[in-house]
Design a protein around this motif. Structure first.
Motif, mmCIF file in Angstrom:
data_model
loop_
_atom_site.group_PDB
_atom_site.id
_atom_site.type_symbol
_atom_site.label_atom_id
_atom_site.label_comp_id
_atom_site.label_asym_id
_atom_site.label_seq_id
_atom_site.Cartn_x
_atom_site.Cartn_y
_atom_site.Cartn_z
ATOM 1 N N ALA A 77 0.842 -1.197 0.000
ATOM 2 C CA ALA A 77 0.000 0.000 0.000
ATOM 3 C C ALA A 77 0.877 1.248 0.000
ATOM 4 N N GLU A 78 0.281 2.352 -0.432
ATOM 5 C CA GLU A 78 1.015 3.620 -0.471
ATOM 6 C C GLU A 78 0.912 4.393 0.841
ATOM 7 N N LYS A 79 0.073 3.894 1.744
ATOM 8 C CA LYS A 79 -0.057 4.518 3.058
ATOM 9 C C LYS A 79 0.049 3.447 4.132
ATOM 10 N N PRO A 80 0.618 3.758 5.281
ATOM 11 C CA PRO A 80 0.684 2.766 6.360
ATOM 12 C C PRO A 80 -0.695 2.513 6.959
ATOM 13 N N GLY A 81 -0.891 1.321 7.493
ATOM 14 C CA GLY A 81 -2.130 1.018 8.200
ATOM 15 C C GLY A 81 -3.312 0.653 7.336
ATOM 16 N N MET A 82 -3.109 0.422 6.035
ATOM 17 C CA MET A 82 -4.228 0.114 5.146
ATOM 18 C C MET A 82 -4.765 -1.292 5.410
ATOM 19 N N ILE A 83 -6.118 -1.400 5.468
ATOM 20 C CA ILE A 83 -6.811 -2.668 5.723
ATOM 21 C C ILE A 83 -8.034 -2.745 4.812
ATOM 22 N N GLY A 84 -8.370 -3.948 4.346
ATOM 23 C CA GLY A 84 -9.499 -4.131 3.441
ATOM 24 C C GLY A 84 -10.837 -3.942 4.127
ATOM 25 N N SER A 85 -11.889 -3.933 3.309
ATOM 26 C CA SER A 85 -13.235 -3.696 3.826
ATOM 27 C C SER A 85 -13.793 -4.934 4.517
ATOM 28 N N VAL A 86 -14.731 -4.680 5.430
ATOM 29 C CA VAL A 86 -15.416 -5.766 6.127
ATOM 30 C C VAL A 86 -16.145 -6.655 5.132
ATOM 31 N N GLU A 87 -16.844 -6.028 4.166
ATOM 32 C CA GLU A 87 -17.658 -6.786 3.218
ATOM 33 C C GLU A 87 -16.818 -7.739 2.377
ATOM 34 N N ARG A 88 -15.710 -7.215 1.837
ATOM 35 C CA ARG A 88 -14.891 -8.056 0.965
ATOM 36 C C ARG A 88 -14.186 -9.150 1.772
ATOM 37 N N SER A 89 -13.733 -8.841 2.975
ATOM 38 C CA SER A 89 -13.069 -9.847 3.790
ATOM 39 C C SER A 89 -14.034 -10.989 4.132
ATOM 40 N N ARG A 90 -15.270 -10.629 4.475
ATOM 41 C CA ARG A 90 -16.264 -11.645 4.810
ATOM 42 C C ARG A 90 -16.618 -12.487 3.585
ATOM 43 N N GLU A 91 -16.773 -11.825 2.435
ATOM 44 C CA GLU A 91 -17.182 -12.518 1.211
ATOM 45 C C GLU A 91 -16.094 -13.450 0.680
ATOM 46 N N LEU A 92 -14.852 -12.959 0.617
ATOM 47 C CA LEU A 92 -13.790 -13.722 -0.025
ATOM 48 C C LEU A 92 -13.060 -14.671 0.916
ATOM 49 N N TYR A 93 -12.908 -14.273 2.169
ATOM 50 C CA TYR A 93 -12.032 -15.017 3.068
ATOM 51 C C TYR A 93 -12.756 -15.650 4.254
ATOM 52 N N GLY A 94 -14.040 -15.324 4.428
ATOM 53 C CA GLY A 94 -14.836 -15.971 5.452
ATOM 54 C C GLY A 94 -14.518 -15.563 6.873
ATOM 55 N N LYS A 95 -13.807 -14.455 7.044
ATOM 56 C CA LYS A 95 -13.476 -14.023 8.405
ATOM 57 C C LYS A 95 -13.285 -12.513 8.450
ATOM 58 N N VAL A 96 -13.654 -11.938 9.591
ATOM 59 C CA VAL A 96 -13.505 -10.501 9.837
ATOM 60 C C VAL A 96 -12.905 -10.345 11.231
ATOM 61 N N THR A 97 -11.911 -9.488 11.377
ATOM 62 C CA THR A 97 -11.254 -9.282 12.665
ATOM 63 C C THR A 97 -11.656 -7.934 13.262
ATOM 64 N N GLU A 98 -11.270 -7.735 14.506
ATOM 65 C CA GLU A 98 -11.518 -6.451 15.148
ATOM 66 C C GLU A 98 -10.848 -5.314 14.391
ATOM 67 N N ARG A 99 -9.695 -5.594 13.817
ATOM 68 C CA ARG A 99 -8.993 -4.558 13.054
ATOM 69 C C ARG A 99 -9.789 -4.128 11.833
ATOM 70 N N HIS A 100 -10.512 -5.060 11.204
ATOM 71 C CA HIS A 100 -11.366 -4.708 10.072
ATOM 72 C C HIS A 100 -12.487 -3.773 10.533
ATOM 73 N N LEU A 101 -13.095 -4.120 11.655
ATOM 74 C CA LEU A 101 -14.209 -3.319 12.159
ATOM 75 C C LEU A 101 -13.742 -1.924 12.571
ATOM 76 N N GLU A 102 -12.577 -1.834 13.185
ATOM 77 C CA GLU A 102 -12.035 -0.538 13.571
ATOM 78 C C GLU A 102 -11.702 0.309 12.348
ATOM 79 N N ALA A 103 -11.107 -0.337 11.343
ATOM 80 C CA ALA A 103 -10.727 0.396 10.127
ATOM 81 C C ALA A 103 -11.948 0.840 9.341
ATOM 82 N N GLN A 104 -13.017 0.028 9.374
ATOM 83 C CA GLN A 104 -14.230 0.368 8.626
ATOM 84 C C GLN A 104 -14.804 1.695 9.100
#
Length: 288
Positions: free
Chosen positions: A250-277
């Motif tokens: 990523a071009e910026k530090p701390g970048m994290i994917g969306s809750v929706e895409r993580s749930r759809e593609l990888y079947g799991k969402v972490t607290e970090r996803h929810l915080e970043a959302q």
């Protein structure tokens, strides 16, 4: 007795690609070729990037973790990974849902001592990618689920047309499909200001005039500008898996994917996803 630490340079064909030596003529020549391909096609292939040892180690690790691959229960998605919008016409690209049956081995299946993660964390690799993309600075993509993953295309499966969330994607083919499993893309089909829905609809309706099929060999490194280029992997018609290692920066530090895409593609969402959302700001107004 524990094994000695892995030297990341041993995983790369450094005689051809001298990572860590940016003033080397071979390094500079590779930059020139790669940047030219990216500017022209939005895609560049660096052939034979992995050493025989590197390919063997990375493929072995993926096959060891193959049993942990997640295959989504949802087998149909649109190119934006969004939900249906009944307010739009039935043939609108956001309402065209395609078959997706590929799976992913997620990054949390790899420990820090694995060859794959040692290579991903190697500063010389990041600087090389940074130079190829002509970026001022890159950072490790901090998504705890998807910063380094393996795309698993089983016999009969495919990854339908889609756009990426990130501007660019770095991949290394570990194992080809015996037949089928082709990477296809349409360069620069949309831009930061326009979804170009009519052009997207044309491709989804079978128009192949602008479609490019890429020839990849195990050990190749691919740089792809997938934010604006529609792309897919066609059905694996062979008898064994196709395995592709994906490394994200990523071009910026701390970048994290969306809750929706993580749930759809990888079947799991972490607290970090929810915080970043809650703090997420898009770089453009495009659909994901």
């Amino acid at each position: 007795m524990p094994e000695p630490p892995i030297d990341p340079a041993s995983l790369v064909n450094t005689s051809r690609y001298p990572l860590g030596s940016p003033h080397d003529t071979r390094y500079q020549n590779n930059l020139t070729v790669t940047r030219s391909q990216l500017e022209r096609d939005g895609c560049a292939v660096i052939p034979g990037f992995l050493s025989p040892l590197g390919l063997s180690r990375l493929l072995g690790e993926a096959e060891e973790r193959r049993k942990f691959a997640y295959f989504s229960a949802s087998t149909k998605t649109n190119v934006y990974f969004s939900t249906d919008d009944p307010s739009l016409a039935e043939d609108h690209p956001r309402r065209i849902f395609l078959k997706r049956t590929n799976g992913f081995i997620t990054s949390d299946c790899y420990d820090n001592d694995s060859a794959s993660r040692v290579l991903y964390s190697w500063q010389a690799l990041m600087i090389f990618i940074q130079d190829c993309l002509d970026k001022d600075r890159l950072y490790i993509y901090e998504d705890p689920v998807s910063n380094m993953i393996v795309n698993v295309l089983t016999p009969g499966s495919q990854f339908n047309w889609h756009f990426d969330t990130n501007e660019f994607t770095i991949t290394m083919l570990l194992k080809s499909a015996v037949s089928g499993g082709h990477f296809e893309y349409v360069p620069n089909l949309r831009n930061a200001n326009d979804e170009c829905y009519e052009d997207v609809r044309a491709v989804l309706s079978g128009d192949t005039q602008r479609v490019t099929r890429l020839k990849l060999t195990p050990g190749d490194l691919q740089l792809f500008l997938g934010r604006f280029s529609l792309h897919r992997v066609t059905e694996n018609t062979g008898p064994s898996d196709r395995l592709l290692l994906i490394m994200s920066f990523a071009e910026k530090p701390g970048m994290i994917g969306s809750v929706e895409r993580s749930r759809e593609l990888y079947g799991k969402v972490t607290e970090r996803h929810l915080e970043a959302q809650a703090q997420r700001v898009r770089a453009d107004e495009l659909m994901d």
